[in-house]
Design a protein around this motif. Structure first.
Motif, PDB file in Angstrom:
ATOM      1  N   LEU A   1      54.910  -0.752  -2.907  1.00 37.18           N
ATOM      2  CA  LEU A   1      56.146  -0.108  -3.363  1.00 37.18           C
ATOM      3  C   LEU A   1      57.137  -1.106  -3.953  1.00 37.18           C
ATOM      4  O   LEU A   1      57.918  -0.757  -4.840  1.00 37.18           O
ATOM      5  N   TRP A   2      57.123  -2.334  -3.484  1.00 33.88           N
ATOM      6  CA  TRP A   2      57.995  -3.348  -4.086  1.00 33.88           C
ATOM      7  C   TRP A   2      57.536  -3.687  -5.495  1.00 33.88           C
ATOM      8  O   TRP A   2      58.333  -4.085  -6.333  1.00 33.88           O
ATOM      9  N   GLU A   3      56.258  -3.509  -5.766  1.00 33.15           N
ATOM     10  CA  GLU A   3      55.761  -3.712  -7.134  1.00 33.15           C
ATOM     11  C   GLU A   3      56.126  -2.549  -8.028  1.00 33.15           C
ATOM     12  O   GLU A   3      56.451  -2.732  -9.195  1.00 33.15           O
ATOM     13  N   GLN A   4      56.015  -1.340  -7.471  1.00 31.03           N
ATOM     14  CA  GLN A   4      56.303  -0.140  -8.276  1.00 31.03           C
ATOM     15  C   GLN A   4      56.725   0.997  -7.361  1.00 31.03           C
ATOM     16  O   GLN A   4      55.996   1.378  -6.450  1.00 31.03           O
ATOM     17  N   SER A   5      57.890   1.521  -7.608  1.00 24.83           N
ATOM     18  CA  SER A   5      58.387   2.666  -6.849  1.00 24.83           C
ATOM     19  C   SER A   5      59.116   3.563  -7.831  1.00 24.83           C
ATOM     20  O   SER A   5      59.859   3.050  -8.674  1.00 24.83           O
ATOM     21  N   PRO A   6      58.878   4.848  -7.782  1.00 22.83           N
ATOM     22  CA  PRO A   6      58.092   5.579  -6.802  1.00 22.83           C
ATOM     23  C   PRO A   6      56.589   5.547  -7.106  1.00 22.83           C
ATOM     24  O   PRO A   6      56.168   5.272  -8.227  1.00 22.83           O
ATOM     25  N   LEU A   7      55.831   5.856  -6.064  1.00 20.17           N
ATOM     26  CA  LEU A   7      54.383   6.058  -6.174  1.00 20.17           C
ATOM     27  C   LEU A   7      54.044   7.329  -5.422  1.00 20.17           C
ATOM     28  O   LEU A   7      54.703   7.664  -4.440  1.00 20.17           O
ATOM     29  N   SER A   8      53.010   8.006  -5.856  1.00 21.04           N
ATOM     30  CA  SER A   8      52.541   9.152  -5.087  1.00 21.04           C
ATOM     31  C   SER A   8      51.808   8.625  -3.854  1.00 21.04           C
ATOM     32  O   SER A   8      51.352   7.473  -3.828  1.00 21.04           O
ATOM     33  N   VAL A   9      51.690   9.460  -2.843  1.00 25.61           N
ATOM     34  CA  VAL A   9      50.943   9.081  -1.643  1.00 25.61           C
ATOM     35  C   VAL A   9      49.508   8.728  -2.021  1.00 25.61           C
ATOM     36  O   VAL A   9      48.954   7.740  -1.541  1.00 25.61           O
ATOM     37  N   SER A  10      48.916   9.488  -2.925  1.00 25.44           N
ATOM     38  CA  SER A  10      47.538   9.201  -3.333  1.00 25.44           C
ATOM     39  C   SER A  10      47.449   7.880  -4.092  1.00 25.44           C
ATOM     40  O   SER A  10      46.455   7.159  -3.965  1.00 25.44           O
ATOM     41  N   ASP A  11      48.481   7.524  -4.866  1.00 26.48           N
ATOM     42  CA  ASP A  11      48.491   6.222  -5.546  1.00 26.48           C
ATOM     43  C   ASP A  11      48.556   5.078  -4.535  1.00 26.48           C
ATOM     44  O   ASP A  11      47.868   4.068  -4.687  1.00 26.48           O
ATOM     45  N   VAL A  12      49.385   5.240  -3.501  1.00 30.82           N
ATOM     46  CA  VAL A  12      49.463   4.222  -2.450  1.00 30.82           C
ATOM     47  C   VAL A  12      48.092   4.062  -1.795  1.00 30.82           C
ATOM     48  O   VAL A  12      47.602   2.943  -1.630  1.00 30.82           O
ATOM     49  N   ALA A  13      47.466   5.178  -1.455  1.00 24.98           N
ATOM     50  CA  ALA A  13      46.145   5.126  -0.817  1.00 24.98           C
ATOM     51  C   ALA A  13      45.135   4.435  -1.724  1.00 24.98           C
ATOM     52  O   ALA A  13      44.359   3.587  -1.270  1.00 24.98           O
ATOM     53  N   ARG A  14      45.161   4.769  -3.003  1.00 16.94           N
ATOM     54  CA  ARG A  14      44.216   4.165  -3.952  1.00 16.94           C
ATOM     55  C   ARG A  14      44.454   2.662  -4.081  1.00 16.94           C
ATOM     56  O   ARG A  14      43.522   1.861  -4.022  1.00 16.94           O
TER      57      ARG A  14
END
Length: 152
Positions: free
Chosen positions: A50-63
């Motif tokens: 998230l510090w690299e890119q926010s917002p992210l979807s939950v699925s993007d975080v998981a991926r």
């Protein structure tokens, strides 16, 4: 006793064993450093994404973290409970849950800037050694993903 040089099942010869021990050991070095930030190692990884890119979807975080949704979702919920992230439905697609840093989450990044250097110091590793280790592990990660996909 079986000669480990000819025994393909010798514990010392197993890549999986060496990687498992190395992983637990290195995460153990991170633990007290991250405790000062109020984070566990998995939570730290979410925050890094998230510090690299926010917002992210939950699925993007998981991926990005190579986790399944069932593992990523509780991590994100705990971070929300700590006041570091917000989860909200995407107005453009109600099925998508967006994760955004809060002010506290953004501020924590400043403290986290010390983590890599502290860990490298505790492990007595130079930046060159860390980069070489990363370069050696990255192809292994890729090859293991391919092998898992083929096995399915």
């Amino acid at each position: 006793m079986i000669d480990t040089e000819v025994n393909p099942l010798a514990l010392e010869r197993q890549v999986c064993f060496a990687l498992a021990v190395a992983s637990r050991s290195v995460i153990g070095v991170y633990r007290p450093v991250l405790e000062r930030l109020g984070l566990t190692h998995p939570q730290y990884l979410v925050m890094l994404a998230l510090w690299e890119q926010s917002p992210l979807s939950v699925s993007d975080v998981a991926r990005l973290l190579q986790l399944d949704l069932a593992t990523a979702s509780p991590l994100i919920k705990r971070l929300e409970g700590l006041g570091l992230v917000d989860r909200r439905r995407d107005p453009a697609d109600e099925r998508t849950l967006r994760v955004t840093l809060t002010d506290a989450g953004r501020e924590l990044r400043t403290e986290a800037l010390e983590v890599p250097g502290t860990v490298m110091e505790r492990l007595d590793l130079t930046l060159d050694e860390v980069q070489a280790l990363h370069a050696a592990l990255t192809p292994l990660i890729t090859k293991s993903r391919v092998a898992q996909a083929v096995a399915r």
